[in-house]
Each structure stands twice: as structure tokens, then as C-alpha cells.
Design an enzyme around this catalytic site. Sequence first.
Site, PDB file in Angstrom:
ATOM      1  N   LYS A 179       0.828  -1.198   0.000  1.00 57.13           N
ATOM      2  CA  LYS A 179       0.000   0.000   0.000  1.00 57.13           C
ATOM      3  C   LYS A 179       0.864   1.250   0.000  1.00 57.13           C
ATOM      4  O   LYS A 179       0.486   2.275  -0.513  1.00 57.13           O
ATOM      5  CB  LYS A 179      -0.879   0.001   1.241  1.00 57.13           C
ATOM      6  CG  LYS A 179      -1.944  -1.063   1.168  1.00 57.13           C
ATOM      7  CD  LYS A 179      -2.747  -1.090   2.442  1.00 57.13           C
ATOM      8  CE  LYS A 179      -3.015  -2.531   2.810  1.00 57.13           C
ATOM      9  NZ  LYS A 179      -3.774  -2.756   3.983  1.00 57.13           N
ATOM     10  N   ARG A 180       2.034   1.116   0.580  1.00 55.57           N
ATOM     11  CA  ARG A 180       2.871   2.307   0.698  1.00 55.57           C
ATOM     12  C   ARG A 180       3.343   2.830  -0.649  1.00 55.57           C
ATOM     13  O   ARG A 180       3.666   3.980  -0.804  1.00 55.57           O
ATOM     14  CB  ARG A 180       4.059   2.034   1.622  1.00 55.57           C
ATOM     15  CG  ARG A 180       3.777   2.446   3.049  1.00 55.57           C
ATOM     16  CD  ARG A 180       4.666   1.731   4.014  1.00 55.57           C
ATOM     17  NE  ARG A 180       4.195   0.369   4.225  1.00 55.57           N
ATOM     18  CZ  ARG A 180       4.971  -0.691   4.237  1.00 55.57           C
ATOM     19  NH1 ARG A 180       6.246  -0.575   4.026  1.00 55.57           N
ATOM     20  NH2 ARG A 180       4.461  -1.882   4.440  1.00 55.57           N
TER      21      ARG A 180
END
Length: 470
Positions: free
Chosen positions: A252-253
Amino acid sequence: MTTRVRFAPSPTGYLHVGGLRTALYNWLFARKHGGVFILRIEDTDQSRQVEGAVDSLLSMLDWAGLKIDEGPGLGGDYGPYVQSERLEIYQQHAEQLLAGGQAYYCFCSTERLEQLRERQKKMGINVRYDRHCRTISSDEAEKRAAGEPHVVRLAIPEAGRITFKDIIRKKVAFEWQTVDDQVLIKGDGFPTYHLANVVDDHLMEITHVIRGEEWLPSMPKHLYLYQSFGWEPPTFAHLPLLLNPDRSKLSKRQGHVAVEDYRDQGYLPEAMVNFVALLGWHEQGNREVFTLAELIEAFEIGRVQKGGAIFNTEKLDWINGQHIRALPAEQFRAAIAPHLDNAWDVTDSMAAAIQTKVNLLSDARDQLAFFFQDPVVYDPDAKAALSDAMSRGILSTLLTNLDSAKNFSGKGFLDMVKSIGEEFSLKGRELWHPIRAAITGRLAGPDIVTIVDEFGLEKCRHRVRAALDL
Ligand code: GLU
């Protein structure tokens, strides 16, 4: 037996592409086998809840076209089962395990567990609970539990191994020695994921658990829970990880993994679903463009690969382009509308002229802008193409022709330019670049006949004159 599957997200953020793939594979599997697809919100970890996550999840599943077949709510419009509304059920089941000796109360303080962890780390051994409270007699534990803070832990077998057959990974084995005495009920009385998940899969009569590979290490705990309750476990399929092209884990980062972001950037739901289906699965014939109906027909869970699946944005763009081309004209126009300026009056022929050129719906804005800009905005290449003497010669001849034009049309314009080309002994880019640059401010774009038909004589004249005045 009816095939029953579930998508069981924890509402800890936006639905990301990995979640969409899990949902899709479950849904396709259900559709393919005439089964039932349910949605279960696993929200027993209250500290990780994100406000609005459930709504966003529901709206993205709806966007993708993955309808739920059963659940609370009215026929045809079912909602999800929600674990936080079922807490008593998990409590009762934990008590059943306590009574059977497969679970025990643990009174260890956070400080003690912290020290234990530190010590184990220093010794370089696996961090896990040392089973300190497992030896307390059940009578004593029962008494203490009435007044002391506690958790309930699963009493994992001390030796031996357990194996099971995963549809994708085939035979998988775990040594009990490596498995921790998992907490089942936390200090706040809430169940952990493991207990609630297994209890619900059983009570909801789930026949196939299809989920991400990150849950594979939980298998021994889950299998032991099934065994302790005396239940038949469902069949499992653990899906491969999603990787970036450099084979690092798609996280997600790294941004842009929320399905909503893709929608907002101009990906069609049918393209997104098509692309996501190919993250770890492919048909024998290697077809790459599928409608949802074709996916149902072609999808086979047994053909899902074990190895990580690479997330390739170029392929996604290409697939999106394919689905854009396939849209009926009206739907394409409606699909690009949210990405355009409200004041733009886009006609069918303008939309049709760019439908084969865009891979993202949001590209339509840039592709259509020249129709509406007044005065025209020249991009640097176009400006350069307008500056030499030859270009100016072409354009002034064109202007003379336009001034005397009768029954003007795009087709007539084409003939006009061709005869100018003969006069100047030019064709291709050398002839067309200055003309396109003058009329659109660009060197490339949709078919010139369409553009000229759309503009009409006056506007063409006006633009050629403006280019000459530069
Ligand atoms: N709640 C888990 C998740 O967020 C579900 C895993 C499973 O499907 O068992 O992914």
C-alpha cells in the site's frame, strides 16, 4: 452440496487491488459453480478500524459488478455479515474449547510477555508464548478468570506435524513445534481473527476458502480449531502474492493500489476486473481480453499459479484501451464525461474520433481540449512546425483556397490539402504537420476529416489565419 464462498475483508482501509482479486476469484468461483458468494466484515480488531472503510468497500464491489448473493438485507440487495454483531457466538465457542481442554486462560501481564519477547530475541529463537499458564489447573484458572484480567489461548499440540491439501499449493505441512499458542479471546473480550474466522466459516457453511497467501501460516491454527470443534474443514486455496515489476511486494505504501484511485484515474470497471483476474491466473489459450461473462466461463481455480503475480501497469493500460474500444459510442461518451470540463459540448463524432486513441478515460480531456480552446493553444512541437518558410507557404496557400471554398467539408479539405501537396511536392508529415499544428495546436490527434467537419469553414479559416499571424 452448494458451493459457498466468502470475501472476508477487515475494514482497515480502502479496498486495494489484492482485495479486489480475492473478491473476484471467490465471486467467479461461485458463479462458475452455481454457488453463493457472501461478504463478511471481519471487524473484531477494533483498534484497526478505519471510518468509512465498509462503505467504500461496498461501493467498490458494486462498481466492479460483484454482487453479493446472501446476507442481511432485502432480496437482491444484500448486505454483509458483520462480526462485531456476533460477539456472543465467538464467546460461546471459546468456552466450548476451554471446557474441552483445547484452550486455556492466560493471565500473563503485558510486561511479562514483553520481557519474554526481549529474552527470546536476544537468544535468537522464535518469539512465542512460553505456555506459562498452560499448566494452571482448570479449576484454579476458572476461579482466577472471574476476577483477573486474562486472555484465552489455543493449546496447540506440542509435537508432530499437520498436513493439508491446498488447491493451489498442493500438499502443505507444518510442524507443531513452530506454532504459537494463539490468543483466541483478547483482554477486551473480543475474539481474534483466527477464532472468529473459523467459527464463521463453519457456521456459514463455507465450502471453499479462497484468500491471500499471507494467511497460509495461520493454517495449522485454523486446522487445529476445526479439529477441536470436531468440524470438517473447508477446502483451501491460497492465492499468490502480488509483486511490483522488480519483484518487491506490492504494498500500500507504494501508492496507487486503492481500487478507488484506479476508478478516478479513468479505468473502466470491466478492464480493472479483467486485469485483476490475470494476476495469478491465465487461460490455457492465453487470451487476455475478457468480459465478466467470459471470465466466469473461463476461470478455473486449479489453474491459479503458486508464484508471485507481477502487477504490470502497462498491461493494465492496454487492457483498459481494449475495453474502451469495445464500448458502444454512447457509453464511451458517458464514461469520459466525468473527466471533462462541464462546459464542453462533446459531440458523438468528437468522442468517436478519440475512442481509439485513449487508454485512460482521463486522457480524453487532453485529447479533446483543442476542440474547445479558443484561441488555440500550441504545444512546443506544433509551434516549431509553424515557424519555417515552407510551412507558412503551405498555410497561406491553404488560406487562399479556404477563402474561395464552396460546399466545404472535411473530405473537400482533404482534397484541397492533397493538391497543395502536389503543388509543393510534399506529402506525409512535411505537408500535414503545419496544417495539423495550425488547426489543432498539435502534431498528432484524431482524424483530420472529422475535426474539419466538426469545425466548419469559418473556424478552420480563423485558425489558419491565427497560425500565420504567429
Ligand atoms: N479478515 C481477513 C483479511 O482481512 C480474512 C482472511 C481470510 O479470508 O480468511 O484478509
